[in-house]
Design a protein around this motif. Structure first.
Motif, PDB file in Angstrom:
ATOM      1  N   TYR A  44       0.770  -1.363   0.083  1.00  0.00           N
ATOM      2  CA  TYR A  44       0.144   0.085   0.048  1.00  0.00           C
ATOM      3  C   TYR A  44       0.858   1.196   0.034  1.00  0.00           C
ATOM      4  N   LYS A  45       0.128   2.221  -0.400  1.00  0.00           N
ATOM      5  CA  LYS A  45       1.008   3.650  -0.365  1.00  0.00           C
ATOM      6  C   LYS A  45       0.249   4.212   0.985  1.00  0.00           C
ATOM      7  N   PHE A  46       1.326   4.829   1.731  1.00  0.00           N
ATOM      8  CA  PHE A  46       0.979   5.545   2.872  1.00  0.00           C
ATOM      9  C   PHE A  46       1.283   7.112   3.136  1.00  0.00           C
ATOM     10  N   TRP A  47       0.584   7.808   3.903  1.00  0.00           N
ATOM     11  CA  TRP A  47       0.883   9.071   4.254  1.00  0.00           C
ATOM     12  C   TRP A  47       1.281   8.999   5.684  1.00  0.00           C
ATOM     13  N   GLU A 101      14.821   7.614  11.516  1.00  0.00           N
ATOM     14  CA  GLU A 101      14.499   6.640  12.612  1.00  0.00           C
ATOM     15  C   GLU A 101      13.211   6.772  13.249  1.00  0.00           C
ATOM     16  N   THR A 102      12.511   8.189  13.329  1.00  0.00           N
ATOM     17  CA  THR A 102      11.227   8.224  13.641  1.00  0.00           C
ATOM     18  C   THR A 102      10.369   7.688  12.622  1.00  0.00           C
ATOM     19  N   ALA A 103      10.372   8.047  11.442  1.00  0.00           N
ATOM     20  CA  ALA A 103       9.534   7.253  10.467  1.00  0.00           C
ATOM     21  C   ALA A 103       9.517   5.812  10.454  1.00  0.00           C
ATOM     22  N   LYS A 104      10.512   5.200  10.674  1.00  0.00           N
ATOM     23  CA  LYS A 104      10.682   3.800  10.686  1.00  0.00           C
ATOM     24  C   LYS A 104       9.914   3.198  12.063  1.00  0.00           C
ATOM     25  N   SER A 105      10.070   3.771  13.096  1.00  0.00           N
ATOM     26  CA  SER A 105       9.336   3.610  14.406  1.00  0.00           C
ATOM     27  C   SER A 105       7.961   3.821  14.215  1.00  0.00           C
ATOM     28  N   THR A 106       7.632   4.999  13.634  1.00  0.00           N
ATOM     29  CA  THR A 106       5.996   5.131  13.482  1.00  0.00           C
ATOM     30  C   THR A 106       5.342   4.491  12.779  1.00  0.00           C
ATOM     31  N   ALA A 107       6.161   3.830  11.717  1.00  0.00           N
ATOM     32  CA  ALA A 107       5.330   2.854  10.693  1.00  0.00           C
ATOM     33  C   ALA A 107       5.376   1.555  11.613  1.00  0.00           C
ATOM     34  N   GLU A 108       6.348   1.164  12.326  1.00  0.00           N
ATOM     35  CA  GLU A 108       5.873  -0.131  13.027  1.00  0.00           C
ATOM     36  C   GLU A 108       4.998   0.170  14.027  1.00  0.00           C
ATOM     37  N   ALA A 109       5.004   1.264  14.550  1.00  0.00           N
ATOM     38  CA  ALA A 109       3.739   1.542  15.729  1.00  0.00           C
ATOM     39  C   ALA A 109       2.501   1.245  15.134  1.00  0.00           C
ATOM     40  N   PHE A 110       2.486   1.619  13.745  1.00  0.00           N
ATOM     41  CA  PHE A 110       0.992   1.499  13.069  1.00  0.00           C
ATOM     42  C   PHE A 110       0.803   0.278  12.343  1.00  0.00           C
ATOM     43  N   GLY A 111       1.841  -0.652  12.903  1.00  0.00           N
ATOM     44  CA  GLY A 111       1.513  -2.139  12.140  1.00  0.00           C
ATOM     45  C   GLY A 111       2.094  -2.320  10.797  1.00  0.00           C
ATOM     46  N   GLU A 119      12.506   4.106  -0.552  1.00  0.00           N
ATOM     47  CA  GLU A 119      11.303   4.362  -1.149  1.00  0.00           C
ATOM     48  C   GLU A 119      10.561   5.556  -0.536  1.00  0.00           C
ATOM     49  N   GLY A 120      10.859   6.145   0.620  1.00  0.00           N
ATOM     50  CA  GLY A 120      10.002   7.084   1.179  1.00  0.00           C
ATOM     51  C   GLY A 120      10.427   8.592   0.482  1.00  0.00           C
ATOM     52  N   GLU A 121       9.401   9.430   0.664  1.00  0.00           N
ATOM     53  CA  GLU A 121       9.580  10.740   0.084  1.00  0.00           C
ATOM     54  C   GLU A 121       8.999  11.731   1.236  1.00  0.00           C
ATOM     55  N   GLN A 137      14.721  21.897  19.261  1.00  0.00           N
ATOM     56  CA  GLN A 137      13.491  22.167  18.577  1.00  0.00           C
ATOM     57  C   GLN A 137      13.276  20.771  17.913  1.00  0.00           C
ATOM     58  N   SER A 138      12.178  20.398  18.142  1.00  0.00           N
ATOM     59  CA  SER A 138      11.609  18.996  17.290  1.00  0.00           C
ATOM     60  C   SER A 138      11.204  19.422  16.035  1.00  0.00           C
ATOM     61  N   VAL A 139      11.158  18.164  15.058  1.00  0.00           N
ATOM     62  CA  VAL A 139      10.809  18.642  13.680  1.00  0.00           C
ATOM     63  C   VAL A 139       9.748  17.785  13.266  1.00  0.00           C
ATOM     64  N   THR A 140       8.656  18.581  12.986  1.00  0.00           N
ATOM     65  CA  THR A 140       7.314  17.862  12.396  1.00  0.00           C
ATOM     66  C   THR A 140       7.621  17.707  10.932  1.00  0.00           C
ATOM     67  N   PHE A 141       7.403  16.423  10.324  1.00  0.00           N
ATOM     68  CA  PHE A 141       7.503  16.205   8.888  1.00  0.00           C
ATOM     69  C   PHE A 141       6.364  15.364   8.655  1.00  0.00           C
ATOM     70  N   SER A 142       6.228  15.224   7.097  1.00  0.00           N
ATOM     71  CA  SER A 142       5.218  14.286   6.482  1.00  0.00           C
ATOM     72  C   SER A 142       6.053  13.473   5.369  1.00  0.00           C
ATOM     73  N   LEU A 143       5.554  12.409   5.258  1.00  0.00           N
ATOM     74  CA  LEU A 143       6.253  11.293   4.304  1.00  0.00           C
ATOM     75  C   LEU A 143       5.362  10.583   3.539  1.00  0.00           C
ATOM     76  N   ASN A 144       5.566  10.266   2.260  1.00  0.00           N
ATOM     77  CA  ASN A 144       4.698   9.326   1.657  1.00  0.00           C
ATOM     78  C   ASN A 144       5.882   8.183   1.527  1.00  0.00           C
ATOM     79  N   PHE A 145       5.079   7.089   1.598  1.00  0.00           N
ATOM     80  CA  PHE A 145       5.965   5.591   1.478  1.00  0.00           C
ATOM     81  C   PHE A 145       4.973   4.534   1.163  1.00  0.00           C
ATOM     82  N   GLN A 146       5.797   3.348   1.001  1.00  0.00           N
ATOM     83  CA  GLN A 146       4.964   2.175   0.811  1.00  0.00           C
ATOM     84  C   GLN A 146       5.410   1.076   1.782  1.00  0.00           C
TER      85      GLN A 146
END
Length: 172
Positions: A44-47, A101-111, A119-121, A137-146
Motif C-alpha cells: 500500500y501507499k501511505f502518508w 529513525e522516527t519514520a521507521k518507528s512510527t511505521a512499526e507502531a502503526f503495524g 522508497e520514502g519521500e 527544537q523538534s521537527v514535524t514532518f510528512s512522508l509518503n512511503f510504501q
C-alpha cells in the motif's frame, strides 16, 4: 519557531496505532497500482505525519560531532576542532537520521511492515529545515512511503483492548 509542514492529503483511511507515538498520524492511501505484493500481503501507499523529537536529533548530532572530532582533519584547524562552516552539514545529517529513525518507528507502531526508507519521500523542504533548525527544537514532518500492513485497523483496536485488559488484571 516550528517548521511549516505540508498539507494533509484528501481521502485515505486513517490507521490506528498499535503502540502510541505522540503527534503521529498515518493514512493508507490505497494499494500500489502495479499490483506489488510482499509475500501474500498487498503493498500500500501511505502518508505519515510525525515528529522527530529534539532529544533524538541532539543524540545524532552529538554522536556525529564526536566521531568527526576523532576522524576528521580540517586544514587550518587543530585536530578535534570542527570549523563553523562544517556545522550545517552535521546538523543536516543529524536531522535526516532522526527523521529516518522516527519514520521507521512510527511505521512499526502503526503495524506497517516492509517499510523501505529508500522508497520514502519527505514532503517538507529539507534544506529549509536544516537552515532554520535550532538546538532543542523538534521537527514535524510528512512522508509518503510504501509498505504492507501487519495488523489492520480493527486488529489494532483488538490488540489495544487486550493490552488494556491485561494491564487491568495484572497479567502484563
Amino acid at each position: 519557531m516550528a517548521n511549516e509542514v505540508t498539507a494533509e492529503p484528501e481521502g485515505g483511511e486513517e490507521l490506528t496505532a498499535v503502540a502510541t507515538i505522540s503527534g503521529s498520524r498515518v493514512k493508507k492511501m490505497g494499494q500500489v497500482e502495479d499490483g506489488s505484493s510482499s509475500g501474500k500481503r498487498p503493498v500500500y501507499k501511505f502518508w505519515m505525519r510525525t515528529v522527530a523529537e529534539a532529544d533524538l536529533i541532539k543524540e545524532f548530532l552529538d554522536a556525529t560531532l564526536e566521531e568527526a572530532k576523532t576522524k576528521a582533519s580540517y586544514p587550518g584547524f587543530r585536530k578535534g576542532k570542527i570549523p563553523p562552516f562544517a556545522m550545517p552539514q552535521f546538523k543536516g545529517f543529524a536531522i535526516h537520521e532522526a527523521m529516518m529513525e522516527t519514520a521507521k518507528s512510527t511505521a512499526e507502531a502503526f503495524g506497517i511492515k516492509n517499510y523501505e526508507e529508500s522508497e520514502g519521500e519527505f514532503l517538507e523542504d529539507f534544506e529549509e529545515l536544516r537552515k532554520t533548525w535550532k538546538e532543542g527544537q523538534s521537527v514535524t514532518f510528512s512522508l509518503n512511503f510504501q509498505g504492507t500492513i501487519e495488523v489492520d485497523s480493527e486488529g489494532a483496536a483488538a490488540i489495544k483492548e487486550e493490552i488494556e485488559i491485561a494491564k487491568e488484571s495484572g497479567d502484563e
